[in-house]
Design an enzyme around this catalytic site. Structure first.
Site, PDB file in Angstrom:
ATOM      1  N   HIS A  14      -1.910  -2.278  -2.652  1.00 30.77           N
ATOM      2  CA  HIS A  14      -2.721  -1.655  -1.594  1.00 30.77           C
ATOM      3  C   HIS A  14      -3.458  -2.713  -0.768  1.00 30.77           C
ATOM      4  O   HIS A  14      -4.137  -3.560  -1.322  1.00 30.77           O
ATOM      5  CB  HIS A  14      -3.730  -0.708  -2.253  1.00 30.77           C
ATOM      6  CG  HIS A  14      -4.578   0.055  -1.299  1.00 30.77           C
ATOM      7  ND1 HIS A  14      -5.935   0.146  -1.433  1.00 30.77           N
ATOM      8  CD2 HIS A  14      -4.262   0.780  -0.193  1.00 30.77           C
ATOM      9  CE1 HIS A  14      -6.421   0.899  -0.470  1.00 30.77           C
ATOM     10  NE2 HIS A  14      -5.434   1.301   0.302  1.00 30.77           N
ATOM     11  N   GLU A  41       1.268  -2.097   1.007  1.00 29.39           N
ATOM     12  CA  GLU A  41       0.746  -1.226   2.061  1.00 29.39           C
ATOM     13  C   GLU A  41      -0.294  -2.038   2.785  1.00 29.39           C
ATOM     14  O   GLU A  41      -1.051  -2.775   2.150  1.00 29.39           O
ATOM     15  CB  GLU A  41       0.106   0.021   1.427  1.00 29.39           C
ATOM     16  CG  GLU A  41      -0.447   1.034   2.416  1.00 29.39           C
ATOM     17  CD  GLU A  41      -1.909   0.846   2.810  1.00 29.39           C
ATOM     18  OE1 GLU A  41      -2.397   1.620   3.630  1.00 29.39           O
ATOM     19  OE2 GLU A  41      -2.579  -0.089   2.311  1.00 29.39           O
ATOM     20  N   ASP A  43      -2.850  -2.091   6.739  1.00 25.90           N
ATOM     21  CA  ASP A  43      -3.357  -1.296   7.860  1.00 25.90           C
ATOM     22  C   ASP A  43      -3.215  -2.074   9.166  1.00 25.90           C
ATOM     23  O   ASP A  43      -3.577  -3.257   9.220  1.00 25.90           O
ATOM     24  CB  ASP A  43      -4.842  -0.985   7.641  1.00 25.90           C
ATOM     25  CG  ASP A  43      -5.086  -0.357   6.279  1.00 25.90           C
ATOM     26  OD1 ASP A  43      -4.627   0.771   6.065  1.00 25.90           O
ATOM     27  OD2 ASP A  43      -5.722  -1.015   5.424  1.00 25.90           O
ATOM     28  N   HIS A  56      -8.586  -3.073   8.178  1.00 27.74           N
ATOM     29  CA  HIS A  56      -8.825  -1.689   7.763  1.00 27.74           C
ATOM     30  C   HIS A  56      -9.931  -1.023   8.555  1.00 27.74           C
ATOM     31  O   HIS A  56      -9.767   0.081   9.077  1.00 27.74           O
ATOM     32  CB  HIS A  56      -9.160  -1.655   6.270  1.00 27.74           C
ATOM     33  CG  HIS A  56      -9.460  -0.271   5.777  1.00 27.74           C
ATOM     34  ND1 HIS A  56     -10.709   0.306   5.868  1.00 27.74           N
ATOM     35  CD2 HIS A  56      -8.662   0.663   5.207  1.00 27.74           C
ATOM     36  CE1 HIS A  56     -10.669   1.526   5.371  1.00 27.74           C
ATOM     37  NE2 HIS A  56      -9.441   1.773   4.964  1.00 27.74           N
ATOM     38  N   GLU A 116       0.479   1.212   7.573  1.00 27.22           N
ATOM     39  CA  GLU A 116      -0.389   2.329   7.960  1.00 27.22           C
ATOM     40  C   GLU A 116      -0.917   2.073   9.365  1.00 27.22           C
ATOM     41  O   GLU A 116      -1.597   1.070   9.606  1.00 27.22           O
ATOM     42  CB  GLU A 116      -1.563   2.502   6.985  1.00 27.22           C
ATOM     43  CG  GLU A 116      -2.376   3.714   7.414  1.00 27.22           C
ATOM     44  CD  GLU A 116      -3.651   3.952   6.641  1.00 27.22           C
ATOM     45  OE1 GLU A 116      -3.818   3.446   5.518  1.00 27.22           O
ATOM     46  OE2 GLU A 116      -4.511   4.671   7.198  1.00 27.22           O
TER      47      GLU A 116
HETATM   48  O1  G3P Z   1      -2.015   4.341   2.994  1.00 27.42           O
HETATM   49  C1  G3P Z   1      -2.785   4.795   1.957  1.00 27.42           C
HETATM   50  C2  G3P Z   1      -4.205   4.297   1.965  1.00 27.42           C
HETATM   51  O2  G3P Z   1      -4.246   2.975   2.392  1.00 27.42           O
HETATM   52  C3  G3P Z   1      -5.098   5.142   2.821  1.00 27.42           C
HETATM   53  O3  G3P Z   1      -6.434   4.813   2.725  1.00 27.42           O
HETATM   54  O4  G3P Z   1      -8.478   3.879   3.631  1.00 27.42           O
HETATM   55  O5  G3P Z   1      -7.156   2.533   2.038  1.00 27.42           O
HETATM   56  O6  G3P Z   1      -6.340   2.870   4.357  1.00 27.42           O
HETATM   57  P1  G3P Z   1      -7.122   3.456   3.217  1.00 27.42           P
HETATM   58 MG    MG Z   2      -4.325   1.965   4.286  1.00 25.03          MG
END
Ligand code: G3P
Ligand code: MG
Length: 265
Positions: A14, A41, A43, A56, A116
């Protein structure tokens, strides 16, 4: 709608390197990769002048030495910031990466990504279109011209997801051949209509709001089910029993990247 098995790695780091490196940096992706994670993953958001970068928050304070909204700074300004010192001295000077560079690093290290799309408020459509365009350029050699509707791209190509319907719509208009997932916290009643309308192949939800029955409905309808952010090993195994295809984790120390490799769908 599709019924193929999830073609991507099933455990994702993540925001890159999870708890071991500053989130959304190339250093984080490198750390994840060194720990055996074959997928991340992260952002993606736009600078004032429309460069897609990994970050993020909509403001710079938490993860950089800058101030103010990301959307108020040009790429030239963002590129000079330190996105590593907040995490630890070891990562001092680590820059905010451009999405294009992060994707290049991923490709060269055989790391698959779930990008994302994280728009600043009011910048949803532009962010969706730019992110889709950057991914298309980074994987142009793997994207076929004239792909049939519903045909999925090569599984090395990232899956794009977003909480923003506007961003997803614009991304899909820009790059209809890419694979898309709708991000939600709780699965809404009309999830199926939403996925169909947006042309998504996956539903991404917060595992804390998921139950076995909803998971089964999504899987039986032929959609992939991705959950965030699972930091507990027994919970990961329970979710997979429910039919969850993949998940992201911060705890690269507790959850091994191969946890689900030998397990069926
Ligand atoms: O993509 C899943 C997750 O990353 C969503 O929450 O706030 O960590 O971007 P966040
Ligand atoms: Mg995310």
């Amino acid at each position: 709608m599709h019924r193929a098995p999830w073609p991507y790695p099933r455990v994702l780091a993540h925001r890159g390197g999870g708890a071991f490196a500053p989130e959304n940096t190339v250093a984080a992706i490198r750390v994840g990769s060194e720990r055996g994670f074959r997928a991340v993953e992260f952002d993606a958001m736009l600078s004032a002048d429309g460069e897609a970068v990994l970050i993020h928050d909509v403001t710079l304070e938490r993860t950089t030495n800058g101030t103010g909204p990301v959307a108020a700074s040009s790429w030239a300004q963002l590129s000079r910031l330190d996105a590593g010192s907040w995490f630890s001295k070891e990562f001092a000077g680590e820059p905010i990466p451009r999405l294009l560079d992060a994707l290049g690093f991923c490709r060269s290290h055989a790391v698959w990504s779930n990008v994302e799309i994280k728009p600043s408020p009011g910048d949803e459509r532009r962010t969706g279109a730019v992110v889709a365009d950057v991914v298309t350029r980074a994987f142009a050699d793997l994207l076929k011209d004239g792909a049939r509707p519903g045909e999925l791209p090569d599984p090395s190509v990232p899956l794009l997801s977003s909480f923003s319907v506007d961003a997803l719509e614009a991304a899909r208009e820009q790059a209809p051949a890419l694979a898309y997932g709708l991000l939600v916290e709780r699965i809404p009643r009309d999830w199926r209509t939403r996925l169909e309308r947006l042309g998504c192949v996956a539903l991404h939800c917060d595992h804390r709001h998921l139950d076995a029955k909803s998971a089964l409905s999504v899987r039986e309808a032929g959609y992939w089910l991705f959950v965030y952010t699972v930091n507990d090993r027994p919970r990961a195994l329970e979710l997979v029993k429910w039919g969850v295809d993949a998940f992201c984790t911060d705890r690269l120390d507790r959850i091994e990247p191969s946890l689900l490799d030998a397990r069926g769908p």
